[in-house]
Scaffold this motif. Sequence first.
Motif, PDB file in Angstrom:
ATOM      1  N   ILE A   8       0.776  -1.102  -0.129  1.00  0.00           N
ATOM      2  CA  ILE A   8       0.175   0.009   0.041  1.00  0.00           C
ATOM      3  C   ILE A   8       0.786   1.142   0.061  1.00  0.00           C
ATOM      4  O   ILE A   8       1.564   1.454   0.908  1.00  0.00           O
ATOM      5  CB  ILE A   8      -0.799  -0.138   1.263  1.00  0.00           C
ATOM      6  CG1 ILE A   8      -1.780  -1.236   1.423  1.00  0.00           C
ATOM      7  CG2 ILE A   8      -1.951   1.252   1.162  1.00  0.00           C
ATOM      8  CD1 ILE A   8      -2.313  -1.654   2.693  1.00  0.00           C
ATOM      9  N   LEU A   9       0.960   2.040  -0.962  1.00  0.00           N
ATOM     10  CA  LEU A   9       1.688   3.280  -1.120  1.00  0.00           C
ATOM     11  C   LEU A   9       0.881   4.250  -0.843  1.00  0.00           C
ATOM     12  O   LEU A   9       0.068   5.070  -1.313  1.00  0.00           O
ATOM     13  CB  LEU A   9       2.222   3.231  -2.476  1.00  0.00           C
ATOM     14  CG  LEU A   9       2.994   2.086  -3.226  1.00  0.00           C
ATOM     15  CD1 LEU A   9       3.568   2.617  -4.607  1.00  0.00           C
ATOM     16  CD2 LEU A   9       4.258   2.063  -2.470  1.00  0.00           C
ATOM     17  N   GLY A  10       1.252   4.948   0.564  1.00  0.00           N
ATOM     18  CA  GLY A  10       0.283   5.908   1.040  1.00  0.00           C
ATOM     19  C   GLY A  10      -0.729   5.372   1.932  1.00  0.00           C
ATOM     20  O   GLY A  10      -1.953   5.344   1.286  1.00  0.00           O
ATOM     21  N   HIS A  11      -0.582   5.356   3.132  1.00  0.00           N
ATOM     22  CA  HIS A  11      -1.494   4.703   3.991  1.00  0.00           C
ATOM     23  C   HIS A  11      -2.840   5.385   4.032  1.00  0.00           C
ATOM     24  O   HIS A  11      -3.818   5.139   3.682  1.00  0.00           O
ATOM     25  CB  HIS A  11      -1.080   4.625   5.492  1.00  0.00           C
ATOM     26  CG  HIS A  11      -1.862   3.699   6.481  1.00  0.00           C
ATOM     27  ND1 HIS A  11      -2.348   4.270   7.345  1.00  0.00           N
ATOM     28  CD2 HIS A  11      -1.948   2.352   6.104  1.00  0.00           C
ATOM     29  CE1 HIS A  11      -3.066   3.413   8.076  1.00  0.00           C
ATOM     30  NE2 HIS A  11      -2.638   2.225   7.406  1.00  0.00           N
ATOM     31  N   GLY A  12      -2.914   6.605   4.512  1.00  0.00           N
ATOM     32  CA  GLY A  12      -3.898   7.613   4.655  1.00  0.00           C
ATOM     33  C   GLY A  12      -5.308   7.223   5.158  1.00  0.00           C
ATOM     34  O   GLY A  12      -5.294   6.180   5.682  1.00  0.00           O
ATOM     35  N   PHE A  13      -6.412   7.760   4.594  1.00  0.00           N
ATOM     36  CA  PHE A  13      -7.517   7.662   5.023  1.00  0.00           C
ATOM     37  C   PHE A  13      -8.155   6.162   4.753  1.00  0.00           C
ATOM     38  O   PHE A  13      -8.623   5.418   5.385  1.00  0.00           O
ATOM     39  CB  PHE A  13      -8.714   8.524   4.614  1.00  0.00           C
ATOM     40  CG  PHE A  13      -9.954   8.363   4.904  1.00  0.00           C
ATOM     41  CD1 PHE A  13     -10.712   8.447   6.206  1.00  0.00           C
ATOM     42  CD2 PHE A  13     -10.989   7.806   3.901  1.00  0.00           C
ATOM     43  CE1 PHE A  13     -11.866   8.161   6.561  1.00  0.00           C
ATOM     44  CE2 PHE A  13     -12.441   7.482   4.295  1.00  0.00           C
ATOM     45  CZ  PHE A  13     -12.717   7.865   5.633  1.00  0.00           C
ATOM     46  N   VAL A  14      -8.066   5.648   3.345  1.00  0.00           N
ATOM     47  CA  VAL A  14      -8.537   4.468   3.028  1.00  0.00           C
ATOM     48  C   VAL A  14      -7.558   3.430   3.760  1.00  0.00           C
ATOM     49  O   VAL A  14      -7.978   2.260   3.936  1.00  0.00           O
ATOM     50  CB  VAL A  14      -8.558   4.335   1.565  1.00  0.00           C
ATOM     51  CG1 VAL A  14      -8.963   2.941   0.980  1.00  0.00           C
ATOM     52  CG2 VAL A  14      -9.812   5.451   1.042  1.00  0.00           C
ATOM     53  N   GLY A  15      -6.361   3.689   3.668  1.00  0.00           N
ATOM     54  CA  GLY A  15      -5.377   2.772   4.226  1.00  0.00           C
ATOM     55  C   GLY A  15      -5.963   2.071   5.655  1.00  0.00           C
ATOM     56  O   GLY A  15      -5.533   1.021   5.873  1.00  0.00           O
ATOM     57  N   GLN A  16      -6.282   2.905   6.343  1.00  0.00           N
ATOM     58  CA  GLN A  16      -6.569   2.279   7.598  1.00  0.00           C
ATOM     59  C   GLN A  16      -7.615   1.420   7.771  1.00  0.00           C
ATOM     60  O   GLN A  16      -7.766   0.141   8.387  1.00  0.00           O
ATOM     61  CB  GLN A  16      -7.241   3.660   8.527  1.00  0.00           C
ATOM     62  CG  GLN A  16      -8.344   4.136   8.087  1.00  0.00           C
ATOM     63  CD  GLN A  16      -8.779   5.487   8.989  1.00  0.00           C
ATOM     64  OE1 GLN A  16      -8.646   5.302  10.522  1.00  0.00           O
ATOM     65  NE2 GLN A  16      -9.312   6.467   8.511  1.00  0.00           N
ATOM     66  N   TYR A  17      -8.760   1.513   6.664  1.00  0.00           N
ATOM     67  CA  TYR A  17      -9.797   0.401   6.678  1.00  0.00           C
ATOM     68  C   TYR A  17      -8.985  -0.857   5.826  1.00  0.00           C
ATOM     69  O   TYR A  17      -9.517  -1.781   5.940  1.00  0.00           O
ATOM     70  CB  TYR A  17     -10.857   1.004   5.821  1.00  0.00           C
ATOM     71  CG  TYR A  17     -11.617   1.911   6.414  1.00  0.00           C
ATOM     72  CD1 TYR A  17     -12.489   1.617   7.558  1.00  0.00           C
ATOM     73  CD2 TYR A  17     -11.335   3.243   6.154  1.00  0.00           C
ATOM     74  CE1 TYR A  17     -13.393   2.664   8.336  1.00  0.00           C
ATOM     75  CE2 TYR A  17     -12.209   4.470   6.832  1.00  0.00           C
ATOM     76  CZ  TYR A  17     -12.812   3.952   7.889  1.00  0.00           C
ATOM     77  OH  TYR A  17     -13.876   4.949   8.725  1.00  0.00           O
ATOM     78  N   LEU A  18      -8.321  -0.567   4.904  1.00  0.00           N
ATOM     79  CA  LEU A  18      -7.759  -1.584   4.067  1.00  0.00           C
ATOM     80  C   LEU A  18      -6.838  -2.428   4.879  1.00  0.00           C
ATOM     81  O   LEU A  18      -6.910  -3.810   4.769  1.00  0.00           O
ATOM     82  CB  LEU A  18      -6.884  -0.993   2.795  1.00  0.00           C
ATOM     83  CG  LEU A  18      -6.449  -2.236   1.819  1.00  0.00           C
ATOM     84  CD1 LEU A  18      -7.177  -3.087   1.424  1.00  0.00           C
ATOM     85  CD2 LEU A  18      -5.622  -1.496   0.702  1.00  0.00           C
ATOM     86  N   THR A  19      -5.936  -2.164   5.770  1.00  0.00           N
ATOM     87  CA  THR A  19      -5.027  -2.874   6.648  1.00  0.00           C
ATOM     88  C   THR A  19      -5.889  -3.690   7.704  1.00  0.00           C
ATOM     89  O   THR A  19      -5.552  -4.772   7.728  1.00  0.00           O
ATOM     90  CB  THR A  19      -4.025  -2.124   7.348  1.00  0.00           C
ATOM     91  OG1 THR A  19      -4.608  -0.911   8.070  1.00  0.00           O
ATOM     92  CG2 THR A  19      -3.128  -1.342   6.355  1.00  0.00           C
ATOM     93  N   GLU A  20      -6.760  -3.020   8.192  1.00  0.00           N
ATOM     94  CA  GLU A  20      -7.947  -3.921   8.926  1.00  0.00           C
ATOM     95  C   GLU A  20      -8.475  -5.072   8.332  1.00  0.00           C
ATOM     96  O   GLU A  20      -8.399  -6.111   8.791  1.00  0.00           O
ATOM     97  CB  GLU A  20      -8.863  -2.735   9.519  1.00  0.00           C
ATOM     98  CG  GLU A  20      -9.943  -3.599  10.438  1.00  0.00           C
ATOM     99  CD  GLU A  20     -11.260  -2.879  10.853  1.00  0.00           C
ATOM    100  OE1 GLU A  20     -11.820  -2.752  11.682  1.00  0.00           O
ATOM    101  OE2 GLU A  20     -11.898  -2.326   9.563  1.00  0.00           O
ATOM    102  N   LEU A  21      -8.882  -4.856   6.793  1.00  0.00           N
ATOM    103  CA  LEU A  21      -9.441  -5.911   6.144  1.00  0.00           C
ATOM    104  C   LEU A  21      -8.516  -6.947   5.713  1.00  0.00           C
ATOM    105  O   LEU A  21      -8.797  -8.262   5.963  1.00  0.00           O
ATOM    106  CB  LEU A  21     -10.161  -5.248   4.913  1.00  0.00           C
ATOM    107  CG  LEU A  21     -10.964  -6.106   4.214  1.00  0.00           C
ATOM    108  CD1 LEU A  21     -12.101  -6.859   4.834  1.00  0.00           C
ATOM    109  CD2 LEU A  21     -11.382  -5.773   2.689  1.00  0.00           C
ATOM    110  N   LEU A  22      -7.310  -6.255   5.242  1.00  0.00           N
ATOM    111  CA  LEU A  22      -6.401  -7.361   5.000  1.00  0.00           C
ATOM    112  C   LEU A  22      -5.865  -8.268   6.339  1.00  0.00           C
ATOM    113  O   LEU A  22      -5.651  -9.632   6.070  1.00  0.00           O
ATOM    114  CB  LEU A  22      -5.087  -6.751   4.257  1.00  0.00           C
ATOM    115  CG  LEU A  22      -5.294  -6.045   2.954  1.00  0.00           C
ATOM    116  CD1 LEU A  22      -4.109  -5.235   2.676  1.00  0.00           C
ATOM    117  CD2 LEU A  22      -5.535  -6.938   1.767  1.00  0.00           C
ATOM    118  N   SER A  23      -5.789  -7.698   7.390  1.00  0.00           N
ATOM    119  CA  SER A  23      -5.507  -8.394   8.683  1.00  0.00           C
ATOM    120  C   SER A  23      -6.655  -9.407   8.947  1.00  0.00           C
ATOM    121  O   SER A  23      -6.163 -10.708   9.253  1.00  0.00           O
ATOM    122  CB  SER A  23      -5.174  -7.427   9.705  1.00  0.00           C
ATOM    123  OG  SER A  23      -4.176  -6.770   9.427  1.00  0.00           O
TER     124      SER A  23
END
Length: 281
Positions: A8-23
């Motif tokens: 993920i290049l650039g964690h940001g706003f969407v990144g917080q949801y994406l990392t939670e979902l990937l985990s």
Amino acid sequence: MEQVQVLILGHGFVGQYLTELLSTNSVSYAATTTTGRDATIKWQFSGTDTDFSALPAAPFVVVMFPVNGATDADHLCHGYTTHYQTICPDYTPPRWILLGSTRAFTQTPSTKYTPPDTTLGGPRMDAEVRAIEKYNACVLNLVGLWGGARCPRGWARFYTKDRLRTRLNDRSLHLVHGADVARAILAVVRDRTINGRWLVSDQRVYDMLQIVLCDDRVRGLLSELLEEKDVQALLHATRVEDVELGTMCVTRRVDSSHFWDRAAIQPLYVYALDQPDPHVI
């Protein structure tokens, strides 16, 4: 450096949801920020001067930040791939997933098959086109993002009288929750055949005026505007209390059904006034 499944290049706003979902789905990932905060990789895209050595190899790369221009798209996509092919000649180019906006889509309604107005898209649109045509990327063009502290009713603070007057001519508001964007990205990761450009929304249309009128200051601004004859004619009212509100007053400008049908999922989260966020991290 150990390979991950999603970079993920650039964690940001969407990144917080994406990392939670990937985990939650046991998908390995790494994410970058410009500062290295929150256990991310400190990294920044710098065009021709970009150093890719800090990044792990990954079969899927999600680009959260705007890439401006076809040349920068080449620097990013070709540069990252070349870096790893130099280390490992058998390295397969990654699947690129870019996030964009729907600003350049002006037809009513706009769909996956609507050609964007490239004059409105600017250099970001040029980068998306290059990524699709040369690197077989998937571009998800998103409507208004919301979730957590990013609450639509809070956007009332940005309204001046002039801005409110302008928005009265088109009160349509399209939204998508950050958690649904994360689900869309995961769907693309799971299905390599989802390529090209897709519009992504929660499949609903909201009345911007209905949302911002929860703010007393905005109600005051509208009351002042209703002293003007043209505003009275537009809203068929002379008092704020008489202004008709709701979805019957707006037009759907974005139809994202093609994406959700193709991904075989549907958006889960819708915005409701005076209701808590349905997905809290």
